[in-house]
Design a protein around this motif. Structure first.
Motif, mmCIF file in Angstrom:
data_model
loop_
_atom_site.group_PDB
_atom_site.id
_atom_site.type_symbol
_atom_site.label_atom_id
_atom_site.label_comp_id
_atom_site.label_asym_id
_atom_site.label_seq_id
_atom_site.Cartn_x
_atom_site.Cartn_y
_atom_site.Cartn_z
ATOM 1 N N ARG A 1 0.841 -1.200 0.000
ATOM 2 C CA ARG A 1 0.000 0.000 0.000
ATOM 3 C C ARG A 1 0.878 1.252 0.000
ATOM 4 O O ARG A 1 0.656 2.187 -0.775
ATOM 5 N N ASP A 2 1.931 1.241 0.826
ATOM 6 C CA ASP A 2 2.779 2.419 0.937
ATOM 7 C C ASP A 2 3.620 2.667 -0.320
ATOM 8 O O ASP A 2 4.030 3.784 -0.585
ATOM 9 N N ARG A 3 3.888 1.598 -1.101
ATOM 10 C CA ARG A 3 4.602 1.844 -2.357
ATOM 11 C C ARG A 3 3.645 2.309 -3.455
ATOM 12 O O ARG A 3 4.045 2.567 -4.587
ATOM 13 N N GLY A 4 2.347 2.387 -3.135
ATOM 14 C CA GLY A 4 1.402 2.971 -4.081
ATOM 15 C C GLY A 4 0.482 2.000 -4.771
ATOM 16 O O GLY A 4 -0.228 2.368 -5.713
ATOM 17 N N ALA A 5 0.474 0.737 -4.328
ATOM 18 C CA ALA A 5 -0.444 -0.225 -4.945
ATOM 19 C C ALA A 5 -1.886 0.117 -4.560
ATOM 20 O O ALA A 5 -2.137 0.649 -3.477
ATOM 21 N N ALA A 6 -2.800 -0.164 -5.463
ATOM 22 C CA ALA A 6 -4.221 -0.052 -5.155
ATOM 23 C C ALA A 6 -4.675 -1.439 -4.738
ATOM 24 O O ALA A 6 -4.568 -2.384 -5.504
ATOM 25 N N ILE A 7 -5.148 -1.558 -3.472
ATOM 26 C CA ILE A 7 -5.468 -2.881 -2.945
ATOM 27 C C ILE A 7 -6.948 -2.963 -2.585
ATOM 28 O O ILE A 7 -7.506 -2.058 -1.960
ATOM 29 N N LEU A 8 -7.565 -4.069 -3.003
ATOM 30 C CA LEU A 8 -8.947 -4.330 -2.617
ATOM 31 C C LEU A 8 -8.958 -5.696 -1.947
ATOM 32 O O LEU A 8 -8.420 -6.662 -2.493
ATOM 33 N N GLY A 9 -9.542 -5.760 -0.738
ATOM 34 C CA GLY A 9 -9.463 -7.034 -0.038
ATOM 35 C C GLY A 9 -10.717 -7.394 0.727
ATOM 36 O O GLY A 9 -11.571 -6.557 1.017
ATOM 37 N N ILE A 10 -10.814 -8.687 1.031
ATOM 38 C CA ILE A 10 -11.844 -9.185 1.940
ATOM 39 C C ILE A 10 -11.087 -9.685 3.171
ATOM 40 O O ILE A 10 -10.209 -10.554 3.042
ATOM 41 N N PHE A 11 -11.372 -9.096 4.324
ATOM 42 C CA PHE A 11 -10.700 -9.525 5.554
ATOM 43 C C PHE A 11 -11.785 -9.805 6.580
ATOM 44 O O PHE A 11 -12.491 -8.875 6.984
ATOM 45 N N HIS A 12 -11.939 -11.042 6.992
ATOM 46 C CA HIS A 12 -12.933 -11.296 8.028
ATOM 47 C C HIS A 12 -12.420 -10.917 9.398
ATOM 48 O O HIS A 12 -13.175 -10.626 10.309
ATOM 49 N N ASP A 13 -11.106 -10.878 9.508
ATOM 50 C CA ASP A 13 -10.431 -10.565 10.754
ATOM 51 C C ASP A 13 -10.453 -9.036 10.967
ATOM 52 O O ASP A 13 -9.810 -8.285 10.248
ATOM 53 N N GLU A 14 -11.246 -8.612 11.967
ATOM 54 C CA GLU A 14 -11.463 -7.167 12.134
ATOM 55 C C GLU A 14 -10.216 -6.391 12.490
ATOM 56 O O GLU A 14 -10.031 -5.257 12.049
ATOM 57 N N SER A 15 -9.351 -7.009 13.297
ATOM 58 C CA SER A 15 -8.165 -6.244 13.686
ATOM 59 C C SER A 15 -7.207 -6.129 12.496
ATOM 60 O O SER A 15 -6.497 -5.136 12.358
ATOM 61 N N ALA A 16 -7.207 -7.131 11.615
ATOM 62 C CA ALA A 16 -6.394 -7.047 10.394
ATOM 63 C C ALA A 16 -6.893 -5.882 9.551
ATOM 64 O O ALA A 16 -6.116 -5.069 9.041
ATOM 65 N N ARG A 17 -8.211 -5.818 9.426
ATOM 66 C CA ARG A 17 -8.842 -4.746 8.669
ATOM 67 C C ARG A 17 -8.417 -3.377 9.221
ATOM 68 O O ARG A 17 -8.021 -2.492 8.473
ATOM 69 N N ALA A 18 -8.491 -3.271 10.540
ATOM 70 C CA ALA A 18 -8.160 -2.002 11.171
ATOM 71 C C ALA A 18 -6.703 -1.632 10.916
ATOM 72 O O ALA A 18 -6.352 -0.466 10.771
ATOM 73 N N GLN A 19 -5.862 -2.645 10.837
ATOM 74 C CA GLN A 19 -4.432 -2.392 10.688
ATOM 75 C C GLN A 19 -4.039 -1.952 9.269
ATOM 76 O O GLN A 19 -3.166 -1.111 9.110
ATOM 77 N N VAL A 20 -4.649 -2.530 8.242
ATOM 78 C CA VAL A 20 -4.174 -2.225 6.881
ATOM 79 C C VAL A 20 -5.123 -1.389 6.023
ATOM 80 O O VAL A 20 -4.676 -0.727 5.090
ATOM 81 N N CYS A 21 -6.431 -1.416 6.332
ATOM 82 C CA CYS A 21 -7.367 -0.758 5.425
ATOM 83 C C CYS A 21 -7.401 0.746 5.632
ATOM 84 O O CYS A 21 -7.396 1.236 6.760
#
Lengths: 259, 225
Positions: B192-212
């Motif tokens: 993400r920080d190198r500029g990629a456009a990322i679309l994801g499905i994360f069921h893990d809420e803390s993972a979501r909070a960390q990267v989205c």
């Protein structure tokens, strides 16, 4: 994005056996480096189509245009017999389902590979033998078995030998008819791996006819689904398999046993 | 980098009396460079369906999906193949490989397809496998014999071995232990920080909070049954 010319253009190819339809109005383009799978049940016309394209059967109508090295796009069907035979020995290859149809069982493995080289003008015995050895190794047949006859080989080895014999002249287009049919599953996997590697390394284009959806999922970029001699659906391989549109494709995909 | 406009999806089940299932309508979404957008919504709301239409293995019945300027609705197969080769990366939930192919070759394959030579591709593949804690003694083996978590990490290694400008991630952290989960999340953050456009499905809420950077609820696109 599509500036290259197709390697093979099939246009409205049709073939009937009397009143019965073999295949009808089949058209598609194949680009360099692309692998297309043709699937369908027995009698769907896929083998007829393959035989018409490869020159084993004379179609009733249509065109098979191949981008030749020397003269650019030519309709193979209007070529003279010697021209077509030359093409079949140089730029084209055909891997039969039954290795016995593609090999000469009475001569050694080395001669099977060397023969195709000699057909395109190779004369130096040492070089022919060295190239044959190299190809046997590439298809994972021990070089010391070069003087044995294919009869002494297992089915999987015979099929690999057939592939070596076909690819030794560096063709650009390979037709394959059920290349993994009749082989044990473990042998199939080995052959799949081999074919995928060779297609990549040599930048080959291939037309693979099979009824095995798992094989095309792993090998083919695109898929054509045939039923009763007609193409009922075509598209990107994973799209046709994951989101089939036609009733017949849906039936085919849902009929595969899950392991 | 990903633009979804007024997209609709329906399934026609010919072998079940021609039943037509309208599953999605008027879906809209935008993912720009440096964004990581998480799709949320109840199970069956259409998260995976939307992801598959963007990957190109589901057809689009109406509307438009563009990835890096390439229109996917009605796209020619070879244009989708070209897009997947260098631009659009994907980490699916399942690893699909030719049996018998060594793990190192499986991970190096996307680079080989891009024309990177064997030695370089395998060295990059090895580096990413090491980072994901797949020990070197497993590299010559086929991943088909691996555990679920190991297979998932091989899948992730394959999905991150090339810096694709657009990445689709389907539950990348499912079935991973805490240590490996942390590695994967930091890899997503770096992409993400190198500029990629990322679309994801994360069921893990803390993972979501960390990267989205943003969440999109797909429930609004679902067609009421």
């Amino acid at each position: 994005m599509s500036e290259q010319a197709p390697l093979l253009s099939v246009r409205e190819l049709s073939k009937s056996y009397g009143a019965r339809r073999g295949c009808a109005d089949v058209s598609f383009d194949l680009w360099p480096g692309e692998v297309i799978g043709i699937v369908g049940e027995s009698g769907s016309g896929k083998s007829t189509l393959l035989a018409c394209m490869a020159g084993y059967l004379a179609p009733d109508a249509g065109a098979v245009v191949f981008d030749t090295r020397a003269e650019g796009p030519r309709d193979v069907l209007s070529m003279s017999e010697p021209e077509r035979r030359m093409l079949a020995r140089t730029d084209w290859a055909f891997v039969h389902q039954n290795p016995r149809d593609g090999l000469r069982m009475g001569v050694s493995a080395g001669a099977n590979v060397g023969e195709r080289l000699m057909a395109v003008g190779a004369r130096h015995y040492g070089q022919i033998r060295a190239q044959a050895e190299d190809w046997l190794e590439r298809v994972e047949i021990a070089a010391e078995r070069i003087d044995e006859r294919p009869r002494q080989f297992s089915g999987g080895m015979q099929q690999r030998l057939q592939i070596a014999r076909n690819l030794v002249t560096g063709p650009r287009l390979v037709f394959m008819d059920e290349p993994t049919g009749g082989l044990d599953v473990s042998v199939q996997a080995r052959l799949l791996d081999l074919m995928r590697g060779l297609v990549r390394q040599m930048g080959l284009s291939a037309v693979i006819v099979t009824h095995d959806l798992a094989v095309v999922r792993l090998l083919a970029d695109r898929l054509m689904v045939m039923k009763d001699g007609l193409v009922v659906e075509e598209g990107l391989t994973d799209q046709v398999l994951d989101d089939p549109q036609h009733a017949y494709t849906q039936l085919l995909v849902s009929s595969v046993l899950q392991v | 980098m990903i633009t979804v406009r007024d997209v609709a999806k329906r399934f026609t089940l010919h072998n079940q009396g021609g039943a037509v299932l309208e599953v999605m309508a008027d879906a809209r979404l935008e993912v720009g460079p440096g964004e990581c957008v998480g799709l949320v919504g109840a199970s069956g709301a259409g998260k995976s369906t939307l992801m598959r239409m963007i990957w190109g293995n589901y057809r689009i019945n109406a509307g438009s999906i563009q990835v890096a300027g390439v229109e996917l609705a009605g796209a020619a197969p070879r244009d989708v193949i070209a897009l997947r080769r260098g631009t659009l990366g994907h980490v699916s939930q399942f690893l699909r490989v030719v049996p018998r192919v060594p793990t190192l070759a499986v991970v190096a394959e996307p680079l080989r397809t891009l024309g990177v030579d064997v030695a370089e591709a395998e060295s990059q593949a090895g580096a990413i496998l090491t980072r994901l804690n797949i020990p070197e003694r497993l590299w010559p083996l086929s991943p088909t014999t691996f555990s679920g978590g190991e297979q998932q990490r091989v899948n992730i290694a394959r999905g991150f071995v090339h810096p694709w400008p657009v990445l689709l991630l389907d539950e990348p952290t499912a079935s991973l232990d805490a240590a490996n989960r942390a590695v994967v999340l930091s890899m997503i953050g770096e992409a993400r920080d190198r500029g990629a456009a990322i679309l994801g499905i994360f069921h893990d809420e803390s993972a979501r909070a960390q990267v989205c950077t943003r969440l999109v609820d797909v429930s609004g696109f679902a067609v009421a049954a």
